[in-house]
Every structure is written in structure tokens, then in C-alpha cells.
Design an enzyme around this catalytic site. Structure first.
Site, short mmCIF file in Angstrom:
data_model
loop_
_atom_site.label_atom_id
_atom_site.label_comp_id
_atom_site.label_asym_id
_atom_site.label_seq_id
_atom_site.Cartn_x
_atom_site.Cartn_y
_atom_site.Cartn_z
N GLN A 6 -80.37 114.02 31.51
CA GLN A 6 -80.02 113.90 30.10
C GLN A 6 -79.32 115.20 29.69
O GLN A 6 -79.97 116.18 29.34
CB GLN A 6 -81.28 113.62 29.28
CG GLN A 6 -82.02 112.36 29.71
CD GLN A 6 -81.26 111.09 29.40
OE1 GLN A 6 -80.92 110.81 28.26
NE2 GLN A 6 -80.93 110.30 30.43
N ALA A 38 -84.60 107.61 20.08
CA ALA A 38 -84.18 107.66 21.47
C ALA A 38 -82.83 108.39 21.63
O ALA A 38 -82.19 108.77 20.65
CB ALA A 38 -84.09 106.25 22.02
N HIS A 39 -82.41 108.52 22.86
CA HIS A 39 -81.19 109.29 23.13
C HIS A 39 -79.95 108.65 22.51
O HIS A 39 -79.78 107.45 22.50
CB HIS A 39 -80.98 109.53 24.63
CG HIS A 39 -81.05 108.35 25.51
ND1 HIS A 39 -81.01 108.47 26.88
CD2 HIS A 39 -81.17 107.03 25.25
CE1 HIS A 39 -81.09 107.28 27.40
NE2 HIS A 39 -81.20 106.40 26.46
N ASN A 40 -79.11 109.53 21.98
CA ASN A 40 -77.80 109.15 21.44
C ASN A 40 -77.86 108.32 20.17
O ASN A 40 -76.84 107.78 19.73
CB ASN A 40 -76.94 108.46 22.50
CG ASN A 40 -76.63 109.39 23.66
OD1 ASN A 40 -77.20 109.28 24.74
ND2 ASN A 40 -75.80 110.37 23.41
#
Lengths: 352, 352, 352
Positions: free
Chosen positions: C199, C240-242
Site C-alpha cells: 500500500q 478503506a484505501h483510496n
């Protein structure tokens, strides 16, 4: 931080990919098709992004042979670009690498065994009888309880708590705030008052497991709570005492699994799923987001509960109707009977 | 760790149980009927495990008088084997016992009062005006904010945060990662921008409360957030500001209780339940898993929301039909009218 | 702690309010209408509490001009009493004020830059390349990863984790246990085994953001996860990511937002809401509690899913009926056809 730098040729070799274009092109990172610049590598994995192929400014792309035909620039050609991206991603990870050694502020019990090739962060506390294998990185502010063990090459982010008697396999990653081995929710009732049950089991975690930020895995009441090899748990998941999760099952964020439930191998549990206790879910089950699993599942496949999102005004009507459903169903049944009477009775009366 | 060891006679005496068999039999632990060996004590509490009675290798069993008749081996006979198990479980708890005293790395404000019989762990930080009573164990990495108080014989696992002005009763257990007294979610709106409201209340927690790993209890906005005596909160629960929870209520993991909601005594709230703010739930209410409580409850009993799990293909049909429910109900009503017309009209026309 | 003390006149001046009554009256705190005493200021914001106006013992009230007419005591009169309360609340906040300076136990990398007017708490760990601006307070046990930045006048409660490359704006408040920049849940599959994707993005957080206790915000996979200006996130939220969240959006506790989802500005997301990944929610959307958002929302307005709470016995019937819904709908359709036949056929047969 200076970015790492690779040539396209080096990357092709690492991946065993067919190189098309300049082997000496410099690649300093990865980016999406839309955002990549000339020194960045990108990839096409999802067909819906194919439209960006013609516009991307990426220095090179990871592509399947098919997609490579419709792209003119430099490319690494292979069967699974997404997997290739996963592999290369680690080359460009900006996460600081810890050096082996024990930070002088770490408090480590005299009889704990820490391999020389492990790294122990500032203000970590390691209790009696702990064993930490080679290549393990324990972040700052971690607490490792008595007799717990961490297998080789694991990574604990800063501020992870392992209670006592937690045994962890090799290459396990635990994100910050996770709590492994907390005391499960066990009480007996005596005259309306809850009497605590000591949680005397431990937690057993396999190899290659990932545990997300602020996820909690409770210790067993009698035997161990068990997490299989290759299991991936996202953030803020709650695993209760004596749960068992089979190898290579993945679970997205905010799930809650109640005590003694057993989940099979290769399951995929979407975010926010809840499972009641003491049930068994077989291998290869997919549960969609926010489903409440109220009974055992013995057939592989996809399972769901809940209702679809609607504009709130329409939803209020649906909700009111759901409360009337039993009544509606009874009225439907009565009508069917009446209609049958009318049809036959009508015929009869017309004949009478 | 060497296991503790008791004779069956000692255990019978502790429990006031009727001993059948060898009083001098050594017992070194507890285990399930299936897993227990000759030095372990087991118990039968759930009738569904009665089938294991004939096969168990346990050294002795905790049994009701009735069940004792159908078992030939050594036994401790009493009215409530599960409660007896709860009592004995603490004898075999492998959790390390903390010794009284203050770890040299603890940072303690000059005017904090820590009883000599309390134990303060490594790297804990205790601020001004704190008072910690006798027998309290504060784990490593705990933070105890200004003026907070912890009553006698409490246990804070490593890494618990108490903000300022948190008052905790006697014998309270708080698992790792819990945050008590965080600033509640209070904002006023000014021209589309949220203006923070300082959270000036505290948290008041009764005696014999248990708080699970990574559970959060926010401080009150004006008055205190209040948790009654004997309340048991599982992991990852979110208690918002000014919530009040009555004595002996138990709440399973992942529940979220919104601001100023009041929950009565002896309620049982299953996992994943959400409650909106500013409602009142009376005593003796049971809420099933993942229910959304959207209004006050004034009658004891069980309450639920949600839909049952189905295979995803069937579920999609149900979900589509739920969206059509209002339409279906209207059509049903129209049909009832038409059918009434047909019935009476049919009669009429046949008479005409 | 001695309470701060203000005169009613001072408070009127701060707020630009019309003062009615004794300008020299001493005010030492805020309380609700029911609980306030003669030295406390209260307010009326919610009409349902108007009934308490006649009984309150408060020294003075924040009131609208209209409400002031029906109250005889001292008052500060202004357009928005709730906003005025929010403003004044900070005067009476009992939270200890940190003094600038670095606690001697803090471990700070040689190349980290900490402004002289910042305060760094005990046992905090600050890694290489970090920059902390003036007026920032970093609580005890915080971990600030490499190259992260905290803008002026922020407050990190004790025990907050920022991983590396987290950039935070001005006046940001982060409650205890929050984890910002954890590694998102990204895996590619190879022959049934999950392969981790590094990540490599960061987290970018705007000005005036609030992040609740034990909330987690994952770092981006390639680009950054982004939280806009003025966003308010309650406790135990999982981002969460992004994910991207627009300015001034507020989200209540226990929400879970899946990867790459984009939420617009000024949205209000109630507690326990889940959103699937890769969707877009436009500006000015309100989502009610525990809704599962399964698709993009392109129109402002309110959205919901789920069913209403019922007594469990009734709920079981509803749930059973929902499973039969597809069947019920088909039967309804058949009946409509039959009824049409009966009506026309009945007419026909009666004529025959």
C-alpha cells in the site's frame, strides 16, 4: 526518501514477462493509468479501464497478450497483470525498513528469547517466556504477553497487543491497534448477576495471516481460538472466543463473528457481516455485505440478507408494508379461496 | 508455567458440591467433554452435549443430580454446573498475576494517589489528581487522565485509555484498546460548517463492570455518560455521549448506541445492534443481533429487525419484491374490491 | 480543578448577544435546563424542552427573542442558542491544557522538525522526516510515522497512530486509538492464495477535521486516501484505501466505507452505515442508520435500507413472509389474471 529505481528490463526479468520496448527505461514507481507519468509503470486489470489505454502517460504497462495488441507503448506482457502489480508493489513500498536490534527503551523479560535478527521498537514491552523468531519486526508500543510466540518474518505495526499464550505463525502481519488474545465474553448467570468465566484458552494463528487495524481476536475459553494459514482479516473485525477460521478465508472490515462459530476454507466474507455463535459455515462460501448469518451453511455458494437501499420516502412505505406482510399474505390466501369459490361457485350457481 | 493443582475434594468443598468418587484425585485444569483428559475436570451444561457423557475421558465432571445418574465416573454434583464451571475457571486462569508496585518507567503526576497495593505497569502515564485504589492493576501503556478514579480491585489490561474525569467503581475489568471518556460527537452547524461542542461531562462507571477490547465510551456533553453496576460490554462497542445503561445489562460485540439513549436494567443486547439517539429502552428487553432500534421500547420482551439470510439468488428476488411491496399491497387491495364486486355483482347479475 | 468564572456581561459580549438581567451575575458552567443551578448557564434549542422553562433553576439562559418572551429570568438573547452554546462550551472545558515542550521520554528522530510551540507527550515516538507545526498537541503514547505532517493547532489525544506519509491539515482533532495510514486490504489471488499488494499511497487530511476514537483510515494503494476540510468522523469508523470524502461531510459511529468509494460534500451519514467499494455518492446526501449503500447515488436526498424493528414474534412472521414474497407476488399476478377472466368470463357465461 529517494524513490527506488529499476529498469524495465529488470522488472521483466523479475516477473518472467515478455518485454516490449526499452529495456533500459527507468521505472521509479507504480500508478493508475490515469495518474501515471513517464517514469511510472501502470497496469490494466479491470476491463472498464481499457478506455484509458489510449491516453495514459505511463512509461510502460503490465498487460495481457490480448491487451498488448491494442496498445502501442512499452509493455511487460504476461498472463495476470494484477498479480504482477501485486508482486512489484513491494519494490516501491515507502514503508521504512526496520533494522535488527532492540531499542534501548524496550522492556524485555529476562527469560524472553528474541532472535538477533528481530527488531524490537521503542517502548515495547515483552513479557516472560516470549519467543520472537528471526526477521520479526515488533513496532513501537507493542505489548507481547507471557509465553506468546511470533514466527519468523512477521511484522507487528506500532501499538499491537498480544495477551499471554498467543502463538503466531510465520510471515504474519498485524496492523496497529489490533488486540489478540483479549478475554472473551463469557459469563454465567446467578440470580440476575453475571459471573465472569475466566478465559483460559489461547489463540493460535497460522502462517501468512494478515490482521487489520483495531481488529480484535479473543482468546478461547477452554481450548484455543484458531485462525488458519493465509487468512486475511481487514480492519475492525471482531472474532469472539473459540471461533475457528479455515485456511485462505478473507474477511472485509467490520465483521463480527460470535463465539465458537467455525468458518471453512477459502470463504469470502464481505464487510459488516455478522454471524451468530455456535454455527458452521462450510468451505467456499461467499457472504455479501452486512448479511446476518443466523444459521449454519452447508452448501458452498453466495448468501445474503437485508433489503436494497431506496430513497427514504419509498423506503418508509416498504418498511410499513413489511410490517403488514403477514396480514397481506393471509388476505391473499383468503382471496385465492374466495376466487376458487367464485369460479366454481359462479359456474355452479349459473348452472343451478 | 506450571499448572495449578487441586484435589477433587478441595474443589467439592469450594463449591459446596456433593463429591462422588476419589476425593484425592488431582485436577490440573478444565476442558470440554470431548477434549478433557484424566487430570481435567469437565461439565455438562448444554443438553446437546449429553451424548458425550459416555465417551468423555475427563477425570471428573460437574453434573446436576439428574445427569449424575446417567454417568458412572467421578463427579461433583450440584444444581448449576455451568455456574460452578464459571467459579472454578478462575483457579486455572493462566493470566500472569501482577505484583503490587509501580514500574520504574511509569510517569505519575506528583499529586496522583496510587495505593501501595496497586500495580502500575511499564510506560503507563497517570496524570494529575488521579486516584487508584488498593488491588487495582493498571497494565503497560495505559493512560489515566486527570482526576480519574479507579475503584478497588479493578484490572486494566495493557493499553487502555481513560481521559480525564472518568470515575470507575470496584472490580471493573477493561480490556486492551478500550477508550473511556473520548470526546463525543457534538457539533452545531453554522452556515454549512460544523462547530465543535466541547464535551464537558465525564463518565461514571459502576462496580463489577466489564468493558471489552477496543470498546469506546464517550464522555458526556454536559452531564456524565453512565454505566450501571454489573454491566458487561463486549468488544468494539460504541457508547456515545450521555448514554445511560442500567445495572446488569449485557451487550455483545459491535453494538453502537447513539447519544443520550437510555437502556434499562437486565437487558440483553445481541451483537451488532444499533440504537438511534434520545430513546428509552425499558428493563428486561432482549434485542436480537444486528437489529436497528429506531424507537423507544416500553414493554419488556424480544425485539428484532432485518431479514433472514437466503442464498443470494433467492435473496435478489426477495429484495426486488420488497421494493414492489407498496405496489403489491395496492394491487391486493384493488383485487379485494373487485372480488367483492364480482361476488355480490355476480350474485346480482345471476338474479337479474 | 477550579471552575472558570465569567460574568453574564462578559458572555453577552463574546456572543454579541442582547443581555437581559444582571451583567455581573457569575457563571461557572453550562448545564441542561433540568440540571442547571444558579451559577450555571443553560439554553433552549429543542422545542420539546420548552416545558422546562418555567421550572429551571439556571442562573441565565441562551434564548431566541421569541422564547425570551415566555421566560422571566436573566437571558442572553440571540438567533441561534445552540450555536451560542457550542461557542461557550469551550470556555468551560475541563480538559487539561498541555504546555508547549517535549516530554523528556519522547523518542524523536534527529531530522524530525517539531515547532517550539508544539507539545509532545510522554512516550510518544516521532520518526524521521516528521514535521509538527506550532500549537500542535501530541498526546502520550502517540506514534507519528516517517515523513508525516501535522498542521498548526491540531490535537492528538493520547495513543494515536499515524503511519508514514500521513499529511494532516490545521486544527485537526484525533481521538485516542485512531489509526491513520494503516495498510489497506489489498490482495491479488494466485492459485487460491492471497498475495499482498503493498500500500504505497498515503493519507491526506484537510483542515478542521475531527476523527473519533478507534476510527481507522487506511492509506491508499497507489494514490492517497483523502479526507476533505471540515469532515467530522465519529468513533469506530472504518475508511478503506483510496476513499475520498468531500468537505464538511459528517459520519456517525461504526460506519464502514469500502475501497475507492467517493463521498461528496455536506453529506450526513448516520451510524452503522456500510458502503460497497468503487461507488460515488454525490453532495448533500443523507443516509439513515445501518443502511447498506450498494450503488452510486447521483441525486441529493435521503436514502435508507433495512426493516423496522418489531417484537420478535411478529418479526419472525415478517421474515418468513419475506422469503415467500416472490411466491406471493406470483400468486397475486395469477389471481389478477384469473379475476380478469372471471369478470369478463363471468359476464360472458351469464350472458351465454
Amino acid at each position: 526518501m529517494t524513490s527506488p529505481m529499476f529498469t524495465l528490463g529488470e522488472l521483466a526479468e523479475r516477473l518472467g514477462a515478455t518485454l516490449r520496448g526499452a529495456a533500459d527505461r527507468s521505472i521509479s514507481g507504480l500508478a493508475s493509468l490515469e495518474e501515471a507519468g513517464p517514469q511510472q509503470l501502470s497496469f490494466l486489470a479491470n476491463p472498464k479501464y481499457r478506455k484509458f489505454l489510449s491516453e495514459t502517460r505511463a512509461g510502460a504497462l503490465l498487460l495481457t497478450p490480448d491487451d498488448a495488441e491494442s496498445y502501442g507503448g512499452d509493455a511487460l506482457i504476461l498472463a495476470d497483470p494484477y498479480l504482477a502489480y501485486a508482486r512489484l508493489s513491494h519494490l516501491f513500498d515507502p514503508k521504512p525498513k526496520a533494522s535488527p536490534g532492540i531499542h534501548p527503551t524496550a522492556v524485555i523479560a529476562g527469560d524472553a528469547v528474541v532472535d538477533d535478527r528481530a527488531s524490537i521498537g521503542a517502548y515495547s514491552v515483552i513479557e516472560s517466556g516470549v519467543r520472537i523468531e528471526a526477521g520479526v519486526v515488533v513496532g513501537a508500543h507493542c505489548f507481547i504477553g507471557a509465553r506468546s510466540r511470533i514466527g519468523a518474518d512477521g511484522w507487528l505495526a506500532p501499538r499491537v497487543t498480544l495477551y499471554h499464550d498467543v502463538r503466531i505463525g510465520k510471515r504474519v502481519v498485524i496492523q496497529s491497534g489490533a488486540v489478540i488474545g483479549g478475554e472473551g465474553f463469557g459469563f454465567a448467570k446467578e440470580k440476575g448477576v453475571w459471573i465472569k468465566i475466566a478465559q483460559n484458552g489461547g489463540v493460535l494463528i497460522g502462517d501468512d495471516v494478515e490482521i487489520g487495524a483495531n481488529t480484535t481476536i479473543d482468546r478461547g475459553a477452554l481450548a484455543d481460538t484458531r485462525i488458519g494459514n493465509g487468512v486475511k482479516l481487514d480492519n475492525q473485525i471482531m472474532i469472539a472466543h473459540n471461533v475457528q477460521i479455515g485456511d485462505h478465508t478473507a474477511m472485509a472490515g467490520c465483521c463480527g463473528i460470535s463465539g465458537s462459530t467455525q468458518i471453512g476454507q477459502r470463504c469470502m466474507i464481505a464487510g459488516g457481516v455478522g454471524m451468530v455463535g455456535h454455527i458452521e459455515v462450510c468451505d467456499d462460501v461467499f457472504v455479501t455485505g452486512m448479511t446476518m448469518v443466523t444459521r449454519s451453511i452447508s452448501q458452498p455458494g453466495a448468501y445474503s440478507s437485508g433489503t436494497a437501499m431506496q430513497p427514504a420516502a419509498e423506503w418508509k412505505k416498504s418498511v410499513a408494508r413489511i410490517r403488514q406482510l403477514d396480514d397481506l399474505a393471509r388476505r391473499l390466501q383468503q382471496m385465492e379461496k374466495r376466487l376458487a369459490t367464485v369460479t366454481s361457485g359462479g359456474d355452479g350457481s349459473s348452472e343451478a
